[in-house]
Design a protein around this motif. Structure first.
Motif, PDB file in Angstrom:
ATOM      1  N   LEU A 159       0.831  -1.196   0.000  1.00  0.00           N
ATOM      2  CA  LEU A 159       0.000   0.000   0.000  1.00  0.00           C
ATOM      3  C   LEU A 159       0.868   1.248   0.000  1.00  0.00           C
ATOM      4  N   ARG A 160       1.873   1.269   0.852  1.00  0.00           N
ATOM      5  CA  ARG A 160       2.727   2.461   0.945  1.00  0.00           C
ATOM      6  C   ARG A 160       3.457   2.725  -0.371  1.00  0.00           C
ATOM      7  N   PHE A 161       3.922   1.668  -1.021  1.00  0.00           N
ATOM      8  CA  PHE A 161       4.581   1.839  -2.316  1.00  0.00           C
ATOM      9  C   PHE A 161       3.626   2.473  -3.323  1.00  0.00           C
ATOM     10  N   THR A 162       2.388   2.018  -3.323  1.00  0.00           N
ATOM     11  CA  THR A 162       1.391   2.589  -4.230  1.00  0.00           C
ATOM     12  C   THR A 162       1.110   4.043  -3.881  1.00  0.00           C
ATOM     13  N   LEU A 163       0.976   4.345  -2.592  1.00  0.00           N
ATOM     14  CA  LEU A 163       0.711   5.725  -2.166  1.00  0.00           C
ATOM     15  C   LEU A 163       1.819   6.670  -2.619  1.00  0.00           C
ATOM     16  N   LEU A 164       3.053   6.280  -2.375  1.00  0.00           N
ATOM     17  CA  LEU A 164       4.178   7.181  -2.634  1.00  0.00           C
ATOM     18  C   LEU A 164       4.496   7.305  -4.120  1.00  0.00           C
ATOM     19  N   LYS A 169      -2.743  11.175  -6.635  1.00  0.00           N
ATOM     20  CA  LYS A 169      -4.142  10.776  -6.560  1.00  0.00           C
ATOM     21  C   LYS A 169      -4.797  11.307  -5.289  1.00  0.00           C
ATOM     22  N   ASP A 170      -6.106  11.436  -5.328  1.00  0.00           N
ATOM     23  CA  ASP A 170      -6.864  11.948  -4.181  1.00  0.00           C
ATOM     24  C   ASP A 170      -7.181  10.799  -3.229  1.00  0.00           C
ATOM     25  N   TRP A 171      -6.177  10.382  -2.477  1.00  0.00           N
ATOM     26  CA  TRP A 171      -6.331   9.250  -1.578  1.00  0.00           C
ATOM     27  C   TRP A 171      -7.181   9.630  -0.366  1.00  0.00           C
ATOM     28  N   THR A 172      -8.051   8.726   0.023  1.00  0.00           N
ATOM     29  CA  THR A 172      -8.835   8.914   1.238  1.00  0.00           C
ATOM     30  C   THR A 172      -8.459   7.816   2.226  1.00  0.00           C
ATOM     31  N   ILE A 173      -8.705   8.082   3.497  1.00  0.00           N
ATOM     32  CA  ILE A 173      -8.422   7.078   4.517  1.00  0.00           C
ATOM     33  C   ILE A 173      -9.266   5.827   4.278  1.00  0.00           C
ATOM     34  N   ALA A 174     -10.480   6.031   3.813  1.00  0.00           N
ATOM     35  CA  ALA A 174     -11.355   4.888   3.542  1.00  0.00           C
ATOM     36  C   ALA A 174     -10.731   3.962   2.491  1.00  0.00           C
ATOM     37  N   GLN A 175     -10.137   4.545   1.447  1.00  0.00           N
ATOM     38  CA  GLN A 175      -9.488   3.738   0.408  1.00  0.00           C
ATOM     39  C   GLN A 175      -8.291   2.976   0.969  1.00  0.00           C
ATOM     40  N   MET A 176      -7.505   3.657   1.805  1.00  0.00           N
ATOM     41  CA  MET A 176      -6.337   3.016   2.401  1.00  0.00           C
ATOM     42  C   MET A 176      -6.752   1.866   3.312  1.00  0.00           C
ATOM     43  N   TYR A 196       6.768   4.432  11.262  1.00  0.00           N
ATOM     44  CA  TYR A 196       7.185   5.515  12.154  1.00  0.00           C
ATOM     45  C   TYR A 196       6.762   6.894  11.655  1.00  0.00           C
ATOM     46  N   ILE A 197       5.642   6.940  10.962  1.00  0.00           N
ATOM     47  CA  ILE A 197       5.101   8.207  10.466  1.00  0.00           C
ATOM     48  C   ILE A 197       3.614   7.974  10.174  1.00  0.00           C
ATOM     49  N   SER A 198       2.809   9.024  10.265  1.00  0.00           N
ATOM     50  CA  SER A 198       1.386   8.872   9.967  1.00  0.00           C
ATOM     51  C   SER A 198       1.185   8.792   8.451  1.00  0.00           C
ATOM     52  N   PRO A 199       0.105   8.166   7.976  1.00  0.00           N
ATOM     53  CA  PRO A 199      -0.123   8.097   6.522  1.00  0.00           C
ATOM     54  C   PRO A 199      -0.285   9.478   5.905  1.00  0.00           C
ATOM     55  N   LYS A 200      -0.913  10.401   6.636  1.00  0.00           N
ATOM     56  CA  LYS A 200      -1.107  11.750   6.114  1.00  0.00           C
ATOM     57  C   LYS A 200       0.228  12.453   5.916  1.00  0.00           C
ATOM     58  N   ALA A 201       1.105  12.368   6.914  1.00  0.00           N
ATOM     59  CA  ALA A 201       2.415  13.015   6.809  1.00  0.00           C
ATOM     60  C   ALA A 201       3.276  12.348   5.739  1.00  0.00           C
TER      61      ALA A 201
END
Length: 258
Positions: A159-164, A169-176, A196-201
């Motif tokens: 998931l993190r690889f896809t996010l970064l 993209k307009d990611w939402t917490i619900a999608q994550m 060691y970091i929040s998804p938002k940060a």
């Protein structure tokens, strides 16, 4: 840059010796233990086994002693312009690299370079220290070792690889949450535990870093950069960029192009 103060490889103290620095060392200390050790961490006692490592921050109290034989490798170093969290290693906490032989090889190289009179010594030690931290992070054996937890960690890494890599993209917490099949509270807990970091940060950092790369281009338009990096508007992008970098996007662009 990482600046080495002192190091030693596979050195011995007297049996049962204790190191006690209540105010820390004043610089970072990376330790690799060859024998069982007793370590005091935040008023609790941890018994580290053979192959354990720990990265102490400069002001953190250090209190550790050998159960019997005292053998360790260590480096004392300063970080200039970097944050230890960048390397995603636990701080002031025992961890176990999966392939400790690789870590030992790096300690050997660091000591050899420390004793070397060759040119570019500081640059080489900086590179080797970074490699030690990065390799330790890659070799990290998580404290969660059940099959279920390992599978969950793999899902979060994907998931993190896809996010970064798709930070625009307009990611939402619900999608994550849906991607790893967890509720919101559990998702936040595991994300910070793993990275060691929040998804938002984490997502914001990726967007800011992408924006920096785009702003090197003289022809880059702020509005286009904002949209390409996932910000809803140029004004929102400018506020977040200045908060993170210290300059507005335009100021940053002008400084890089001088």
């Amino acid at each position: 840059m990482l600046r080495l103060d002192y190091c030693d490889y596979s050195c011995h103290n007297r049996d049962g010796d204790r190191i006690y620095r209540p105010n820390g060392l004043g610089c970072y200390l990376f330790l690799r233990f060859y024998q069982s050790m007793r370590i005091v961490l935040t008023d609790s006692i941890v018994y580290a086994q053979e192959g354990a490592c720990i990265l102490f921050t400069p002001e953190y109290p250090q209190d550790y002693s050998a159960i019997q034989e005292f053998q360790n490798s260590y480096v004392h170093f300063h970080m200039q312009g970097r944050n230890a969290l960048d390397y995603q290693l636990p701080l002031n906490e025992v961890f176990y690299p999966e392939n400790i032989e690789v870590i030992d090889q790096l300690f050997q190289k660091i000591q050899a370079e420390f004793l070397s009179p060759d040119i570019f010594q500081q640059e080489m030690m900086d590179m080797l220290l970074r490699q030690l931290l990065i390799e330790s992070s890659r070799q990290l054996v998580p404290s969660y070792q059940s099959e279920e937890a390992s599978m969950l960690h793999a899902a979060f890494r994907n998931l993190r690889f896809t996010l970064l890599t798709q930070c625009e993209k307009d990611w939402t917490i619900a999608q994550m949450c849906q991607a790893v099949h967890l509720e919101k509270s559990q998702f936040y807990t595991y994300y910070e535990r793993f990275f060691y970091i929040s998804p938002k940060a984490d997502l914001l950092n990726a967007r800011i870093n992408k924006a920096k790369q785009m702003l090197v281009n003289q022809a880059a338009v702020i509005q286009d950069v904002a949209e390409s990096c996932g910000f809803g508007s140029a004004s929102h992008f400018s506020r977040q960029f200045k908060r993170s970098v210290g300059y507005s996007p335009r100021e940053f662009q002008e400084k890089r192009l001088r």
